[in-house]
Write a protein that holds these residues in place. Structure first.
Motif, PDB file in Angstrom:
ATOM      1  N   ASN A   6       0.832  -1.210   0.000  1.00  0.00           N
ATOM      2  CA  ASN A   6       0.000   0.000   0.000  1.00  0.00           C
ATOM      3  C   ASN A   6       0.863   1.255   0.000  1.00  0.00           C
ATOM      4  OD1 ASN A   6      -2.805   0.099  -0.225  1.00  0.00           O
ATOM      5  ND2 ASN A   6      -3.072  -0.887   1.764  1.00  0.00           N
ATOM      6  N   PHE A  55      -7.767   3.641  -3.968  1.00  0.00           N
ATOM      7  CA  PHE A  55      -8.598   4.003  -2.821  1.00  0.00           C
ATOM      8  C   PHE A  55      -9.764   3.022  -2.679  1.00  0.00           C
ATOM      9  CE2 PHE A  55     -12.082   6.529  -0.948  1.00  0.00           C
ATOM     10  CZ  PHE A  55     -11.481   6.876   0.247  1.00  0.00           C
ATOM     11  N   LEU A  56     -10.395   2.690  -3.783  1.00  0.00           N
ATOM     12  CA  LEU A  56     -11.531   1.776  -3.766  1.00  0.00           C
ATOM     13  C   LEU A  56     -11.107   0.372  -3.373  1.00  0.00           C
ATOM     14  CD1 LEU A  56     -14.533   1.298  -4.452  1.00  0.00           C
ATOM     15  CD2 LEU A  56     -13.815   0.863  -6.794  1.00  0.00           C
ATOM     16  N   ASN A  58      -9.290  -0.691  -1.151  1.00  0.00           N
ATOM     17  CA  ASN A  58      -9.178  -0.937   0.284  1.00  0.00           C
ATOM     18  C   ASN A  58     -10.451  -1.468   0.905  1.00  0.00           C
ATOM     19  OD1 ASN A  58      -6.487  -0.130   0.550  1.00  0.00           O
ATOM     20  ND2 ASN A  58      -7.077   2.013   0.630  1.00  0.00           N
ATOM     21  N   TRP A  59     -11.594  -1.290   0.257  1.00  0.00           N
ATOM     22  CA  TRP A  59     -12.864  -1.674   0.872  1.00  0.00           C
ATOM     23  C   TRP A  59     -13.608  -2.780   0.133  1.00  0.00           C
ATOM     24  CZ3 TRP A  59     -11.170   3.353   1.061  1.00  0.00           C
ATOM     25  CH2 TRP A  59     -10.952   3.839   2.342  1.00  0.00           C
ATOM     26  N   LEU A  60     -12.997  -3.360  -0.856  1.00  0.00           N
ATOM     27  CA  LEU A  60     -13.682  -4.379  -1.632  1.00  0.00           C
ATOM     28  C   LEU A  60     -13.391  -5.779  -1.108  1.00  0.00           C
ATOM     29  CD1 LEU A  60     -13.069  -3.009  -5.222  1.00  0.00           C
ATOM     30  CD2 LEU A  60     -15.162  -2.890  -3.895  1.00  0.00           C
ATOM     31  N   ARG A  61     -14.245  -6.705  -1.484  1.00  0.00           N
ATOM     32  CA  ARG A  61     -14.006  -8.110  -1.162  1.00  0.00           C
ATOM     33  C   ARG A  61     -12.849  -8.616  -2.001  1.00  0.00           C
ATOM     34  NH1 ARG A  61     -19.396 -10.960   0.601  1.00  0.00           N
ATOM     35  NH2 ARG A  61     -20.333  -9.191   1.653  1.00  0.00           N
ATOM     36  N   ARG A  65     -11.439  -6.806  -5.288  1.00  0.00           N
ATOM     37  CA  ARG A  65     -10.202  -6.071  -5.038  1.00  0.00           C
ATOM     38  C   ARG A  65      -9.130  -6.471  -6.045  1.00  0.00           C
ATOM     39  NH1 ARG A  65      -7.910  -7.746   0.154  1.00  0.00           N
ATOM     40  NH2 ARG A  65      -7.063  -9.325  -1.174  1.00  0.00           N
ATOM     41  N   ARG A 130      -5.198 -11.030   3.069  1.00  0.00           N
ATOM     42  CA  ARG A 130      -6.012 -10.197   3.936  1.00  0.00           C
ATOM     43  C   ARG A 130      -5.423 -10.219   5.342  1.00  0.00           C
ATOM     44  NH1 ARG A 130      -9.520  -6.621   2.215  1.00  0.00           N
ATOM     45  NH2 ARG A 130     -11.415  -7.124   3.307  1.00  0.00           N
TER      46      ARG A 130
END
Length: 173
Positions: A6, A55-56, A58-61, A65, A130
């Protein structure tokens, strides 16, 4: 590894964003051509889209992702191609002759390096796992059991403290 990937991705996006807004060619103190002007805005659009995807991501499955980060890697690689194929602009003719010869600056290479870092970070994030959920112990054992269930631990296999599982069923109370 996920944290470092990241950092590489965001550092690359920041360097590329900074590089595209700075002058890539200069002719004296008053005349310069920025990366956005030299590429007709393509350099800025590519890196902003890559940053939005990062940015997106970071919050996806996990599957979504991976798809989005693959697109981010492709966008960053496209940014490399944009920087390589940027043409040296020509200035309108003047009576001063060669006084307006454009000289390349290092900002084009900063943009290029930022795109390479962003692509590398996106590829590294593809293979980073993860983060594992850590269960915090509380004074209430019943709450600990619920937290362990929420974290995905199987209560029928027993635990390190000797509670639960078949051993607990055989013990008399």
């Amino acid at each position: 590894m996920r944290r470092w990937a990241n950092v590489v991705l965001w550092l690359g996006c920041a360097a590329a964003l900074l590089g595209t807004t700075q002058p890539w060619w200069s002719a004296g103190e008053r005349t310069s051509v920025s990366g956005t002007q030299a590429t007709s805005g393509a350099a800025l659009a590519v890196i902003l889209a890559a940053a939005a995807g990062a940015f997106l991501g970071n919050w996806l499955r996990p599957l979504a992702r991976r798809i989005v980060l693959g697109i981010v890697a492709l966008l960053a690689a496209g940014g490399v191609m944009v920087a390589i194929n940027a043409v040296v602009p020509t200035l309108p003719g003047s009576t001063l002759g060669d006084a307006f010869t454009l000289v390349a600056t290092l900002w084009r290479w900063v943009y290029l390096a930022g795109c390479v870092l962003a692509a590398a970070g996106a590829i590294l994030l593809q293979f980073a796992g993860r983060p594992t959920a850590r269960v915090k112990a509380t004074p209430d054992p019943a709450l600990d059991a619920w937290k362990a269930l929420d974290a995905g631990e199987d209560p029928t296999t027993g635990s390190a403290r000797g509670e639960g599982g078949e051993e607990a069923a055989k013990r008399p109370e």
